[in-house]
Design an enzyme around this catalytic site. Structure first.
Site, PDB file in Angstrom:
ATOM      1  N   PRO A   2      28.669 -19.217 -34.817  1.00  0.00           N
ATOM      2  CA  PRO A   2      29.374 -18.803 -33.602  1.00  0.00           C
ATOM      3  C   PRO A   2      29.483 -17.297 -33.500  1.00  0.00           C
ATOM      4  O   PRO A   2      29.814 -16.621 -34.470  1.00  0.00           O
ATOM      5  CB  PRO A   2      30.757 -19.423 -33.769  1.00  0.00           C
ATOM      6  CG  PRO A   2      30.747 -20.123 -35.076  1.00  0.00           C
ATOM      7  CD  PRO A   2      29.600 -19.622 -35.854  1.00  0.00           C
ATOM      8  N   GLU A   3      29.213 -16.802 -32.338  1.00  0.00           N
ATOM      9  CA  GLU A   3      29.380 -15.391 -32.032  1.00  0.00           C
ATOM     10  C   GLU A   3      30.503 -15.279 -31.008  1.00  0.00           C
ATOM     11  O   GLU A   3      31.187 -16.258 -30.733  1.00  0.00           O
ATOM     12  CB  GLU A   3      28.058 -14.816 -31.498  1.00  0.00           C
ATOM     13  CG  GLU A   3      26.876 -15.081 -32.443  1.00  0.00           C
ATOM     14  CD  GLU A   3      25.552 -14.546 -31.941  1.00  0.00           C
ATOM     15  OE1 GLU A   3      25.567 -13.560 -31.175  1.00  0.00           O
ATOM     16  OE2 GLU A   3      24.514 -15.100 -32.311  1.00  0.00           O
ATOM     17  N   HIS A  93      33.254 -33.202 -44.025  1.00  0.00           N
ATOM     18  CA  HIS A  93      33.536 -31.775 -44.230  1.00  0.00           C
ATOM     19  C   HIS A  93      34.760 -31.294 -43.461  1.00  0.00           C
ATOM     20  O   HIS A  93      34.836 -30.140 -43.062  1.00  0.00           O
ATOM     21  CB  HIS A  93      32.316 -30.909 -43.886  1.00  0.00           C
ATOM     22  CG  HIS A  93      31.067 -31.340 -44.568  1.00  0.00           C
ATOM     23  ND1 HIS A  93      30.892 -31.227 -45.933  1.00  0.00           N
ATOM     24  CD2 HIS A  93      29.938 -31.919 -44.086  1.00  0.00           C
ATOM     25  CE1 HIS A  93      29.691 -31.701 -46.247  1.00  0.00           C
ATOM     26  NE2 HIS A  93      29.106 -32.133 -45.156  1.00  0.00           N
TER      27      HIS A  93
END
Length: 280
Positions: A2-3, A93
Site C-alpha cells: 500500500p502506498e 494471518h
DNA sequence: AAACAAACCTGTGCGC
DNA sequence: TGCGCACAGGTTTGTT
C-alpha cells in the site's frame, strides 16, 4: 503493497467505522506484529479506550485515542486492516484483533502474511523514541500540501535518480513504486534522470502529476493488483490499477504516445517501468 | 553521498 | 502434478 492512496482509503474507512467505537477487547496472536513494544503493552494501552480520530502521514496511519495515546499502524508490504462481524471467520494471518463495542459488535482485524507491518501504541510524548521515523517524514502532498518550491528544493538536494528521490520518504511522504512510475510517466520525465538535473519545466510537471495521480488514485480507492493483497476496510478492491499506464506493463506498447514501448529496469533497487519515447 | 545487498517473512507465478 | 527459483506494494541496516 500500500502506498499513499491505499493508506488514505483505509484511513477513511477507519474514520467511518472505527472512530468513536470503544475497544472492549484486544487479542494479539503473533507478537511480531507488535514487536516494537510488546503484546502486554498493546493490550494494556488499547483496552477500554475509544479512538477519536484517524490520521495519516505518508504511508503511516495514526489513530488518536481518548486516553491521549496514539496507535500507529504501518501496512508495509502485505498488511490489511479489515472490519467484520466476530461470527465471520478470521482470515489466515490475522495477528491483532480489536473487539469494538456496539450492536452488532464488530472486530477490527490486522492481517499481515509477511509480517513486515506493525501496530504500535504509545504516549505521544515519547513518539520521538518509539516511532522516530515519523519525525523524519517529508511533507505529505495530500494532507500537508507540497508546493513547487518544496519539490524543487527536495530534488535539488540529491544526485540520485529522480525515481529514487520520489520514493525517499524523507523528501516526500507517501509515494511508492507504483505511483512513482505513474507520476514520472505523466510528467514525461525519465526515471533515471538525476534529481538534481530535473529542469524547471519538468519539476512543474512533476508537481502537477504528483497531485493529480495521487488524488485520482484516492478517488478510485487505490490500486488492487492481481494478488488482491490490497483491499479496504470492508474488503473492497480499488480500481486505479485500470488506469496504470506503465506500472506492470513492461514490454507492452505505451498507451500515451502509441509509438514507444514500456521499458523496465532497476532504479534505486526497485523495478521501474517507463516509456522510452515519451519520458526524457 | 550513493549504490548495492541483505534482512525482515510469506505467497504466487513461472519454467521445467 | 510437483519442485525450485524469482519476485512482490516497504523500510532499515550495513557494506563497499
Amino acid at each position: 503493497m500500500p502506498e499513499l492512496p491505499e493508506v488514505e482509503t483505509v484511513r477513511r474507512g477507519l474514520e467511518q467505522r472505527f472512530v468513536g467505537r470503544r475497544i472492549v477487547g484486544v487479542e494479539v496472536g503473533r507478537e511480531r506484529s507488535v514487536r516494537r513494544t510488546s503484546r502486554e503493552e498493546v493490550i494494556a494501552r488499547l483496552t477500554g479506550t475509544t479512538p477519536v480520530a484517524a490520521r495519516r502521514r505518508g504511508k503511516y496511519l495514526i489513530v488518536d485515542l481518548d486516553s491521549g495515546d496514539e496507535m500507529m499502524i504501518h501496512l508495509r508490504m502485505s498488511g490489511q486492516v479489515l472490519i467484520d462481524a466476530p461470527a465471520n471467520p478470521r482470515p489466515p494471518h490475522t495477528h491483532v484483533v480489536l473487539t469494538l463495542a456496539g450492536r452488532p459488535s464488530e472486530e477490527l482485524r490486522f492481517v499481515d502474511p509477511r509480517t513486515f507491518g506493525e501496530v504500535v501504541v504509545y504516549d505521544p510524548a515519547s513518539a520521538s523514541d518509539v516511532v522516530p521515523e515519523l519525525s523524519r517524514l517529508g511533507p505529505d502532498p495530500v494532507t500537508e500540501g507540497l508546493d513547487l518550491a518544496q519539490l524543487r528544493a527536495a530534488l535539488a538536494s540529491t544526485a540520485r535518480a529522480v525515481k529514487a528521490a520520489l520514493l525517499d520518504q524523507s523528501l516526500v511522504a507517501g509515494i511508492g513504486n507504483i505511483y512513482g512510475d505513474e507520476i514520472l510517466h505523466r510528467a514525461r520525465v525519465h526515471p533515471k534522470r538525476p534529481a538534481r538535473k530535473v529542469s524547471r519545466d519538468q519539476a512543474r510537471r512533476l508537481h502537477v502529476s504528483i497531485h493529480e495521480v495521487l488524488n485520482e488514485a484516492i478517488a478510485k480507492g487505490g490500486s488492487t493488483l492481481d494478488d488482491a493483497q490490497y483491499v479496504d476496510l470492508m474488503g473492497e478492491a480499488g480500481s486505479y490499477q485500470e488506469n496504470h499506464l506503465v506500472y506492470g506493463r513492461a514490454g507492452q506498447r505505451c498507451l500515451s504516445c502509441g509509438r514507444g514501448f514500456v521499458l523496465s529496469g532497476t532504479i534505486g533497487g526497485r523495478t521501474s517501468s517507463w516509456c522510452g519515447v515519451c519520458q526524457r
